[in-house]
Design a protein around this motif. Structure first.
Motif, PDB file in Angstrom:
ATOM      1  N   GLU A 190       0.827  -1.077   0.141  1.00 57.61           N
ATOM      2  CA  GLU A 190       0.030  -0.073  -0.140  1.00 57.61           C
ATOM      3  C   GLU A 190       0.817   1.262   0.134  1.00 57.61           C
ATOM      4  N   GLU A 191       0.972   1.885  -1.110  1.00 63.61           N
ATOM      5  CA  GLU A 191       2.147   2.936  -1.422  1.00 63.61           C
ATOM      6  C   GLU A 191       1.950   4.155  -0.304  1.00 63.61           C
ATOM      7  N   ILE A 192       2.786   4.689   0.201  1.00 61.32           N
ATOM      8  CA  ILE A 192       2.708   5.762   1.251  1.00 61.32           C
ATOM      9  C   ILE A 192       2.455   7.020   0.352  1.00 61.32           C
ATOM     10  N   GLY A 193       3.001   7.146  -0.732  1.00 61.90           N
ATOM     11  CA  GLY A 193       2.618   8.182  -1.768  1.00 61.90           C
ATOM     12  C   GLY A 193       3.332   9.569  -1.382  1.00 61.90           C
ATOM     13  N   PRO A 194       3.100  10.654  -2.413  1.00 59.72           N
ATOM     14  CA  PRO A 194       3.568  11.970  -2.226  1.00 59.72           C
ATOM     15  C   PRO A 194       2.272  12.674  -1.231  1.00 59.72           C
ATOM     16  N   SER A 195       1.396  11.950  -0.958  1.00 55.76           N
ATOM     17  CA  SER A 195       0.350  12.955   0.024  1.00 55.76           C
ATOM     18  C   SER A 195       0.932  12.798   1.493  1.00 55.76           C
ATOM     19  N   ARG A 196       1.796  11.928   1.673  1.00 55.05           N
ATOM     20  CA  ARG A 196       2.378  11.800   3.083  1.00 55.05           C
ATOM     21  C   ARG A 196       4.006  12.157   2.919  1.00 55.05           C
ATOM     22  N   PRO A 197       4.366  13.377   2.632  1.00 56.25           N
ATOM     23  CA  PRO A 197       6.033  13.526   2.553  1.00 56.25           C
ATOM     24  C   PRO A 197       6.445  13.388   3.844  1.00 56.25           C
ATOM     25  N   ARG A 198       6.085  13.587   4.706  1.00 57.27           N
ATOM     26  CA  ARG A 198       6.986  13.502   6.218  1.00 57.27           C
ATOM     27  C   ARG A 198       7.392  12.152   6.438  1.00 57.27           C
ATOM     28  N   LEU A 199       6.411  11.025   6.229  1.00 56.03           N
ATOM     29  CA  LEU A 199       6.553   9.743   6.148  1.00 56.03           C
ATOM     30  C   LEU A 199       7.574   9.181   5.338  1.00 56.03           C
ATOM     31  N   ALA A 200       6.989   9.530   3.980  1.00 58.44           N
ATOM     32  CA  ALA A 200       7.980   9.185   2.840  1.00 58.44           C
ATOM     33  C   ALA A 200       9.450   9.376   3.124  1.00 58.44           C
ATOM     34  N   ALA A 201       9.670  10.619   3.698  1.00 54.62           N
ATOM     35  CA  ALA A 201      11.086  10.870   3.867  1.00 54.62           C
ATOM     36  C   ALA A 201      11.853  10.235   5.256  1.00 54.62           C
ATOM     37  N   TYR A 202      10.803   9.798   5.993  1.00 51.10           N
ATOM     38  CA  TYR A 202      11.309   9.180   6.971  1.00 51.10           C
ATOM     39  C   TYR A 202      11.865   7.758   6.533  1.00 51.10           C
ATOM     40  N   ARG A 203      10.668   7.095   5.798  1.00 55.51           N
ATOM     41  CA  ARG A 203      10.985   5.800   5.213  1.00 55.51           C
ATOM     42  C   ARG A 203      12.434   5.859   4.310  1.00 55.51           C
ATOM     43  N   ALA A 204      12.789   7.328   3.707  1.00 51.86           N
ATOM     44  CA  ALA A 204      13.847   7.027   2.828  1.00 51.86           C
ATOM     45  C   ALA A 204      15.067   7.453   3.759  1.00 51.86           C
ATOM     46  N   ARG A 205      15.006   8.053   4.971  1.00 53.86           N
ATOM     47  CA  ARG A 205      16.197   8.129   5.701  1.00 53.86           C
ATOM     48  C   ARG A 205      16.491   6.800   6.243  1.00 53.86           C
ATOM     49  N   LEU A 206      15.499   6.065   6.645  1.00 54.36           N
ATOM     50  CA  LEU A 206      15.746   4.539   7.105  1.00 54.36           C
ATOM     51  C   LEU A 206      16.530   3.793   6.112  1.00 54.36           C
ATOM     52  N   LEU A 207      15.905   3.888   4.971  1.00 51.37           N
ATOM     53  CA  LEU A 207      16.580   2.976   3.881  1.00 51.37           C
ATOM     54  C   LEU A 207      18.038   3.295   3.484  1.00 51.37           C
ATOM     55  N   ALA A 208      18.381   4.878   3.851  1.00 53.26           N
ATOM     56  CA  ALA A 208      19.531   5.321   3.562  1.00 53.26           C
ATOM     57  C   ALA A 208      20.586   4.842   4.597  1.00 53.26           C
ATOM     58  N   HIS A 209      20.262   4.415   5.880  1.00 54.74           N
ATOM     59  CA  HIS A 209      20.735   3.996   6.986  1.00 54.74           C
ATOM     60  C   HIS A 209      21.914   2.770   6.640  1.00 54.74           C
ATOM     61  N   PRO A 210      23.192   2.972   6.683  1.00 57.57           N
ATOM     62  CA  PRO A 210      23.876   1.739   6.079  1.00 57.57           C
ATOM     63  C   PRO A 210      23.488   0.303   6.689  1.00 57.57           C
ATOM     64  N   ILE A 211      23.174   0.134   7.746  1.00 53.12           N
ATOM     65  CA  ILE A 211      22.872  -0.982   8.495  1.00 53.12           C
ATOM     66  C   ILE A 211      21.487  -1.655   8.241  1.00 53.12           C
ATOM     67  N   ILE A 212      20.618  -0.599   7.837  1.00 55.00           N
ATOM     68  CA  ILE A 212      19.192  -0.905   6.934  1.00 55.00           C
ATOM     69  C   ILE A 212      19.422  -1.328   5.775  1.00 55.00           C
ATOM     70  N   ALA A 213      20.336  -0.597   5.123  1.00 55.65           N
ATOM     71  CA  ALA A 213      20.547  -1.082   3.820  1.00 55.65           C
ATOM     72  C   ALA A 213      21.241  -2.450   3.553  1.00 55.65           C
ATOM     73  N   ARG A 214      22.134  -2.783   4.580  1.00 51.50           N
ATOM     74  CA  ARG A 214      22.399  -4.082   4.710  1.00 51.50           C
ATOM     75  C   ARG A 214      21.233  -4.978   4.846  1.00 51.50           C
ATOM     76  N   ALA A 215      20.375  -5.009   5.650  1.00 43.96           N
ATOM     77  CA  ALA A 215      19.114  -5.955   5.873  1.00 43.96           C
ATOM     78  C   ALA A 215      18.605  -5.829   4.713  1.00 43.96           C
ATOM     79  N   VAL A 216      18.470  -4.900   4.023  1.00 41.06           N
ATOM     80  CA  VAL A 216      17.374  -4.848   2.762  1.00 41.06           C
ATOM     81  C   VAL A 216      18.163  -5.785   1.684  1.00 41.06           C
ATOM     82  N   ASP A 217      19.660  -5.460   1.774  1.00 40.60           N
ATOM     83  CA  ASP A 217      20.348  -6.070   0.408  1.00 40.60           C
ATOM     84  C   ASP A 217      20.496  -7.782   0.973  1.00 40.60           C
ATOM     85  N   GLU A 218      20.543  -7.982   2.274  1.00 40.69           N
ATOM     86  CA  GLU A 218      20.698  -9.514   2.514  1.00 40.69           C
ATOM     87  C   GLU A 218      19.405 -10.146   1.831  1.00 40.69           C
TER      88      GLU A 218
END
Ligand SMILES: N[C@@H](CCC(=O)N[C@@H](CS)C(=O)NCC(=O)O)C(=O)O
Length: 218
Positions: free
Chosen positions: A174-202
């Motif tokens: 269920e896409e967060i979408g552009p109508s929720r910019p604060r939440l979308a930015a938080y998700r993007a910050r999380l995914l840019a965190h190197p440890i979280i990026a590692r979890a996503v990659d694995e």
């Protein structure tokens, strides 16, 4: 002081705990639940009949469920992160951890896993309700998240460990979408965190497990 950790790289609740383990640099033996390691599943099932993962074994003692596992690590294998701060900040962390597990992760599981049920025993009403509550959770987060960078502010906590995999997968369903910019930015910050990026990659090699088909992004 040997830790055994049962989980799977594509599992959201496994990733929640892996983020805490890796961010602290805590050594552990990773016992992956898959077809190549039937002994790992057998041991998980022996220790926890529901056979849900993750599960941590510390000196023979089972620690069950993702949040108590991180609490256990915080109490007995303390690293550089303050997963559950003292006082009011700790209460906010616990609340947000519950929020992400219950209103995001579990709603996402309910809506996402229904397709795996046998024909005739699916629950379209329950799925629509779960999707609607997921949208309600997004709207609540959009209105109530602070400016960050993390869930309670400057400190990366248990709440962010829960938020990362739940928002990662929920957005696929269920896409967060552009109508929720604060939440979308938080998700993007999380995914840019190197440890979280590692979890996503694995978890990347297992994307074909995503019941509705993983979208071609992230
Ligand atoms: N509330 C549990 C949820 C654990 C959970 O749902 N794990 C899923 C993987 S993400 C699982 O074990 N699925 C396999 C199954 O249900 O058989 C926690 O916080 O650890």
């Amino acid at each position: 002081m040997s830790l055994e950790f049962f989980g799977h790289p594509f599992s959201s609740f496994t990733q929640k705990v892996l983020i805490a383990l890796w961010a602290d640099g805590t050594p552990f033996e990773y016992r992956i639940i898959d077809e190549e390691h039937p002994e790992n599943y057998a041991e998980l099932k022996r220790r926890w009949p529901f056979a849900k993962f993750p599960l941590l074994v510390d000196e023979g003692e089972s620690v069950i469920e993702s949040t108590p596992i991180i609490e256990h690590l915080h109490a007995h294998h303390r690293g550089q992160n303050d997963w559950i701060p003292q006082g009011d900040a700790g209460r906010r962390v616990r609340f947000l951890d519950r929020f992400f597990d219950t209103y995001v992760m579990e709603r996402m599981q309910k809506a996402g896993l229904d397709i795996l049920r046998p024909e005739g025993s699916r629950d379209p009403f329950g799925v629509e309700q779960a999707r609607s509550e997921l949208r309600m959770a997004y709207d609540w987060l959009e209105a109530n998240l602070n400016q960050g960078p993390w869930a309670i502010g400057e400190t990366f906590t248990l709440a962010d460990c829960a938020a990362a995999p739940s928002l990662f997968y929920a957005d696929w369903l269920e896409e967060i979408g552009p109508s929720r910019p604060r939440l979308a930015a938080y998700r993007a910050r999380l995914l840019a965190h190197p440890i979280i990026a590692r979890a996503v990659d694995e978890g990347r090699p297992y994307r074909h497990f995503f019941p509705m088909g993983a979208p071609d992004r992230d």
